[in-house]
Design a protein around this motif. Structure first.
Motif: not given
Length: 606
Positions: A371-387
């Motif tokens: 869940g922490d990794l998913a939160a980090t991905l969601g907070a990133a500016d990169d659209e691929h990370a948010r996806d």
């Protein structure tokens, strides 16, 4: 009683037993009539100068009814040394006398003297012992005409083995009694043998697969083409891996569990990935540990660094690389280059936020969660990370969150660890298999290779159905040998496994290949991959449950998997046999992994 030419013994009748009995024994000079048939007894008086492994196998696999009796009597070391000295003195004296008289050299006497000299030296060094061995043969047939034909075949076979088989003339009753399981040798025709020659007569050898017996050899079953058994040592081959391909219901899991159980007797430690909770009863019986992934309260954190046994280098980098494989399996396809770059940056950031860096001293700190990794991905500016964060939502906050919701609840250890995946939803079976295999491999990757280890992946198609999962399994198959690990992959979806290059590579890296009954639509692929003959194809198409074909290089042997009643009780998955007896109480099954128990089970089987 035994007469000079023929005697007849009949059972008398009494007042209590008024019914006459037709059974009788007629003893002749060179044959004996047993009522239900006739038999002839032979005693072996001459042996070849040298024998190889399993030299009695031609007699033991004779297609007719033949009783081979071997009586062994150990000779005390003092008496053996005295006899050898006398024999050497007699042979050398005869040789010197012949030389003085101008006679030609007796090569047989020279060979006998050399054998006696070698045997005496081995006895003096304590490398072997001396035994008195008696070998007798009883030929059975229904009629006298058939017996004459059988005697000719047996005498020809013995001559081809350089054995001198003499009829037990006027001693047929003695020879017949010596062949009975009474432990008496009434013929008394003995020959001195050392430990090596006697061990080579060990009858449990396969004529089709030449494998030397060793402490790690395992009994696979009965040879389908002979009367012998199949004893196989995977640890003596170039690679220790095994692949088992069979359709559903062919006995694939039965064989794997039997191989696992018998391997435990040899000192092998094992770990099992069990998709359907079939190994739990066996695991509990041998005192192993079962970890039920997906059960309430059972969690497995893929970011946990503490699962690496004795890791002293690049543990953080390897965790990051594994997470790339894990997410590819979770999301059902390989990640793009931009997604991999975004994931790699998020993993480093997530560990840094938890206080974990490349410094080994920080690795003991509590690891972040998925869940922490998913939160980090969601907070990133990169659209691929948010996806990626969006696609991870079911595993973090949705229906599949239970397994990843908390730190690792248990780190199983022991001589047998079973990772049960039955509680995991079907959609997560591939992910669960990858997580379990990763947890197993992290436990052995850095451990000292001080003993053989087995990793059994049942229903391997669950992992090999995705390219990343198949690639991960392939890497393990390649690296297993260096760590004294034997990887066993069993699957019922042979077509999909052999339909990919990675699947073929996994099969190619297995020196032991077990083929059981196959479906008609996959037999051509199997035949092409393993270069099967037409007869072998038909055998696999019509094989009964438990029938198998072992392939190892150019060696092929068909065998039948056979378990003792005790082993069968532990490994069967037949619902009718697993159900408790309604007329009686349930009984617990326990297993003592001692050598005496193993000997008893082998006696029951053989």
């Amino acid at each position: 009683m035994l007469g000079r030419t023929k005697s007849k013994t009949k059972r008398s009748t009494t007042a209590r037993d008024s019914t006459p009995v037709a059974a009788e024994v007629e003893v002749g000079a060179r044959r004996i009539d047993l009522g239900s048939g006739v038999a002839a007894n032979f005693v072996v008086t001459g042996y070849p100068a040298e024998v190889g492994h399993g030299w009695l196998e031609p007699l033991l696999t004779y297609p007719g009814r033949l009783d081979v009796s071997v009586h062994v009597e150990p000779v005390p070391p003092e008496m053996a040394a005295h006899r050898l000295r006398r024999q050497r003195a007699r042979l050398e004296s005869a040789s010197q006398t012949g030389a003085e008289q101008g006679k030609l050299e007796d090569f047989e006497a020279e060979t006998a003297a050399q054998d006696a000299r070698d045997m005496a030296a081995s006895l003096a060094r304590g490398e072997g012992k001396l035994f008195r061995v008696g070998l007798s043969i009883t030929v059975h047939a229904a009629t006298n005409e058939e017996l004459d034909a059988e005697i000719g075949h047996v005498q020809s076979l013995a001559a081809s083995m350089l054995l001198q088989a003499r009829p037990a003339t006027y001693r047929q009753l003695h020879g017949w009694a010596s062949a009975l399981p009474l432990g008496v040798d009434l013929l008394g025709q003995r020959r001195s043998m050392d430990t090596t020659a006697l061990a080579a007569a060990y009858p449990f050898a396969s004529p089709d697969v030449a494998v030397q017996t060793s402490p790690t050899a395992v009994l696979y079953g009965l040879n389908a083409d002979s009367a012998g058994v199949l004893v196989w040592d995977r640890w003596a081959l170039d690679t220790y891996n095994t692949v088992v391909l069979a359709r559903s219901g062919a006995g694939k899991s039965y064989f794997c569990k039997l191989d696992l159980l018998r391997s435990l007797y040899t000192g092998v430690t094992a770990a099992v990935i069990d998709p359907e909770d079939e190994y739990t009863r066996l695991t509990e019986a041998v005192g192993g540990t079962t970890l039920r992934l997906g059960a309430p309260g059972v969690h497995l954190n893929p970011l946990d660094l503490a699962l690496d046994a004795g890791a002293t280098r690049d543990a953080l980098s390897r965790r990051a690389l594994f997470l790339h494989t894990l997410l590819a399996v979770m999301l059902g396809g390989p990640l793009s280059a931009r997604q991999r770059a975004a994931l790699d940056q998020a993993v480093i950031t997530t560990y840094r936020n938890a206080g974990i860096t490349a410094d080994e001293r920080t690795w003991s700190r509590p690891a972040p969660l998925l869940g922490d990794l998913a939160a980090t991905l969601g907070a990133a500016d990169d659209e691929h990370a948010r996806d990626l964060a969006l696609q991870l939502a079911p595993y973090v906050s949705g229906s599949y969150r239970e397994l990843f919701a908390a730190p690792t609840s248990r780190r199983p250890t022991g001589h047998l660890v079973s990772w049960s995946l039955r509680e995991i939803p079907e959609e997560l079976k591939g992910v669960g298999t990858l997580l379990a295999l990763d947890g197993i491999w992290r436990g052995v990757a850095e451990a000292a290779p001080d003993h053989p280890r087995m990793v059994l992946v049942d229903e391997g198609w669950l992992l090999m159905s995705t390219p990343e999962g198949a690639r991960f399994l392939y890497r393990l198959a390649k690296a297993a040998r260096k760590r004294w690990v034997g990887l066993t992959v069993a699957t019922q979806d042979a077509a999909d496994v052999l339909g990919s290059d990675l699947g073929k590579a996994v099969v190619a890296n297995a020196a032991t290949q077990i083929l059981m009954r196959q479906a008609p639509h996959t037999i051509d692929t199997i035949a092409h991959t393993f270069a099967l003959s037409e007869g072998e194809k038909q055998h696999l198409l019509t094989a009964a449950p438990g029938d198998a074909l072992l392939c190892s290089g150019d060696q092929r042997v068909a065998f039948q998997v056979v378990a003792s009643p005790f082993e069968h009780q532990l490994i069967t998955t037949n619902p009718a046999e697993e159900a408790p007896d309604r007329d009686g109480p349930e009984t617990d099954v326990s297993l003592d992994l001692s050598q005496s128990q193993l000997d008893e089970e082998d006696d029951d089987l053989l």
